[in-house]
Design a protein around this motif. Structure first.
Motif, PDB file in Angstrom:
ATOM      1  N   GLY A  11      35.567  53.997  53.236  1.00  0.00           N
ATOM      2  CA  GLY A  11      35.677  52.757  53.986  1.00  0.00           C
ATOM      3  C   GLY A  11      34.457  51.872  53.828  1.00  0.00           C
ATOM      4  O   GLY A  11      34.572  50.649  53.668  1.00  0.00           O
ATOM      5  N   ALA A  12      33.274  52.474  53.850  1.00  0.00           N
ATOM      6  CA  ALA A  12      32.041  51.714  53.643  1.00  0.00           C
ATOM      7  C   ALA A  12      31.982  51.150  52.228  1.00  0.00           C
ATOM      8  O   ALA A  12      31.602  49.986  52.011  1.00  0.00           O
ATOM      9  N   ARG A  13      32.373  51.953  51.265  1.00  0.00           N
ATOM     10  CA  ARG A  13      32.393  51.509  49.870  1.00  0.00           C
ATOM     11  C   ARG A  13      33.411  50.387  49.673  1.00  0.00           C
ATOM     12  O   ARG A  13      33.153  49.414  48.952  1.00  0.00           O
ATOM     13  N   TYR A  14      34.551  50.525  50.328  1.00  0.00           N
ATOM     14  CA  TYR A  14      35.644  49.557  50.180  1.00  0.00           C
ATOM     15  C   TYR A  14      35.180  48.164  50.585  1.00  0.00           C
ATOM     16  O   TYR A  14      35.362  47.188  49.849  1.00  0.00           O
ATOM     17  N   ASP A  15      34.600  48.060  51.750  1.00  0.00           N
ATOM     18  CA  ASP A  15      34.214  46.745  52.268  1.00  0.00           C
ATOM     19  C   ASP A  15      33.018  46.144  51.531  1.00  0.00           C
ATOM     20  O   ASP A  15      32.994  44.947  51.222  1.00  0.00           O
ATOM     21  N   LYS A  16      32.014  46.975  51.254  1.00  0.00           N
ATOM     22  CA  LYS A  16      30.763  46.453  50.709  1.00  0.00           C
ATOM     23  C   LYS A  16      30.827  46.179  49.216  1.00  0.00           C
ATOM     24  O   LYS A  16      30.161  45.263  48.722  1.00  0.00           O
ATOM     25  N   VAL A  17      31.612  46.996  48.484  1.00  0.00           N
ATOM     26  CA  VAL A  17      31.558  46.932  47.027  1.00  0.00           C
ATOM     27  C   VAL A  17      32.924  46.697  46.389  1.00  0.00           C
ATOM     28  O   VAL A  17      33.078  45.804  45.547  1.00  0.00           O
ATOM     29  N   LEU A  18      33.921  47.492  46.753  1.00  0.00           N
ATOM     30  CA  LEU A  18      35.175  47.470  46.002  1.00  0.00           C
ATOM     31  C   LEU A  18      35.896  46.133  46.086  1.00  0.00           C
ATOM     32  O   LEU A  18      36.459  45.667  45.086  1.00  0.00           O
ATOM     33  N   VAL A  19      35.914  45.516  47.255  1.00  0.00           N
ATOM     34  CA  VAL A  19      36.612  44.234  47.386  1.00  0.00           C
ATOM     35  C   VAL A  19      35.959  43.143  46.527  1.00  0.00           C
ATOM     36  O   VAL A  19      36.641  42.494  45.721  1.00  0.00           O
ATOM     37  N   PRO A  20      34.650  42.910  46.635  1.00  0.00           N
ATOM     38  CA  PRO A  20      34.051  41.884  45.767  1.00  0.00           C
ATOM     39  C   PRO A  20      34.045  42.270  44.288  1.00  0.00           C
ATOM     40  O   PRO A  20      34.208  41.399  43.418  1.00  0.00           O
ATOM     41  N   LEU A  21      33.893  43.550  43.992  1.00  0.00           N
ATOM     42  CA  LEU A  21      33.908  43.991  42.594  1.00  0.00           C
ATOM     43  C   LEU A  21      35.285  43.764  41.976  1.00  0.00           C
ATOM     44  O   LEU A  21      35.397  43.345  40.817  1.00  0.00           O
ATOM     45  N   SER A  22      36.334  44.015  42.739  1.00  0.00           N
ATOM     46  CA  SER A  22      37.688  43.790  42.259  1.00  0.00           C
ATOM     47  C   SER A  22      37.917  42.317  41.939  1.00  0.00           C
ATOM     48  O   SER A  22      38.520  41.977  40.918  1.00  0.00           O
ATOM     49  N   ALA A  23      37.451  41.429  42.798  1.00  0.00           N
ATOM     50  CA  ALA A  23      37.600  39.992  42.554  1.00  0.00           C
ATOM     51  C   ALA A  23      36.857  39.569  41.286  1.00  0.00           C
ATOM     52  O   ALA A  23      37.374  38.778  40.473  1.00  0.00           O
ATOM     53  N   SER A  24      35.658  40.102  41.094  1.00  0.00           N
ATOM     54  CA  SER A  24      34.881  39.767  39.895  1.00  0.00           C
ATOM     55  C   SER A  24      35.555  40.285  38.632  1.00  0.00           C
ATOM     56  O   SER A  24      35.527  39.626  37.584  1.00  0.00           O
ATOM     57  N   LEU A  25      36.183  41.454  38.734  1.00  0.00           N
ATOM     58  CA  LEU A  25      36.882  42.020  37.581  1.00  0.00           C
ATOM     59  C   LEU A  25      38.070  41.143  37.190  1.00  0.00           C
ATOM     60  O   LEU A  25      38.305  40.895  35.997  1.00  0.00           O
ATOM     61  N   SER A  26      38.816  40.655  38.177  1.00  0.00           N
ATOM     62  CA  SER A  26      39.940  39.761  37.883  1.00  0.00           C
ATOM     63  C   SER A  26      39.467  38.520  37.137  1.00  0.00           C
ATOM     64  O   SER A  26      40.082  38.084  36.154  1.00  0.00           O
TER      65      SER A  26
END
Length: 207
Positions: free
Chosen positions: A8-23
């Protein structure tokens, strides 16, 4: 911390913005390519990650001893193209820029299934997407990349939503037959559009 709390901590802090950057990066690489319908990237939800992390093998042991390090599809990206021949051309473009650690063509285990066709790769995250202020332990090493046709994409999304319902105790025989029927229809439509596209590209191959 539990796996759920850590993810959950990883999801909010990293995965969401990283996913947007990957797109955005994939869109940049495929800029100007014809017949690319959609480029998307999304992190695996907390509930689905926890469920996958808890999987047990046939031998009765945990499949993942260290799920936060071992589960490679914490972020999944998908490029949806019009026709089957576009899958290969898009794959060739993306492989000029990405570093795959595993690649394969997806083929269903049964001829009654359709949704797992496509091309699949596990790739290292490009270094330029990793922000220096992100905690290193929150940054996954890999992401899952799929290239699918419109029909493969539509089938896999609907089938996952309808068929992956373990809390309901599975589907009835008639419901499974209905999915098999839809699978055959989608496979036929995908093939028909590919053949029509090829014929129109090269009229000499037509009837």
């Amino acid at each position: 911390m539990t796996v759920e709390e850590e993810y959950g901590a990883r999801y909010d802090k990293v995965l969401v913005p990283l996913s947007a950057s990957l797109s955005d990066l994939l869109a940049e690489h495929l800029s100007g390519r014809e017949r690319v319908d959609r480029i998307s990237s999304r992190p695996k939800s907390v509930d689905r990650f926890v469920a996958k992390a808890a999987k047990i093998t046939d031998r009765g042991v945990r499949k993942y001893e260290h799920p936060l390090a071992q589960i490679q599809d914490q972020i999944g990206a998908r490029v949806t193209v019009f026709y089957k021949s576009d899958v290969e051309s898009v794959r060739e473009v993306l492989m000029r820029y990405l570093r795959p650690v595993e690649s394969r063509d997806l083929v269903p285990a049964s001829e009654w299934e359709f949704g797992y066709f496509g091309w699949h790769s596990v790739c290292l995250f490009p270094a330029e997407l990793i922000m220096p202020d992100w905690p290193a332990e929150h940054v996954p090493n890999f992401f899952e990349l799929q290239v699918k046709t419109l029909f493969q994409h539509a089938w896999s999304e609907a089938n996952h939503d309808l068929g992956y319902k373990p809390e309901r105790g599975g589907l009835t025989p008639d419901q499974n037959r209905m999915l098999a029927f839809a699978s055959a229809q989608a496979w036929g439509a995908d093939r028909a559009f590919e053949e029509l596209f090829c014929e129109l590209q090269d009229p000499a191959k037509g009837p």
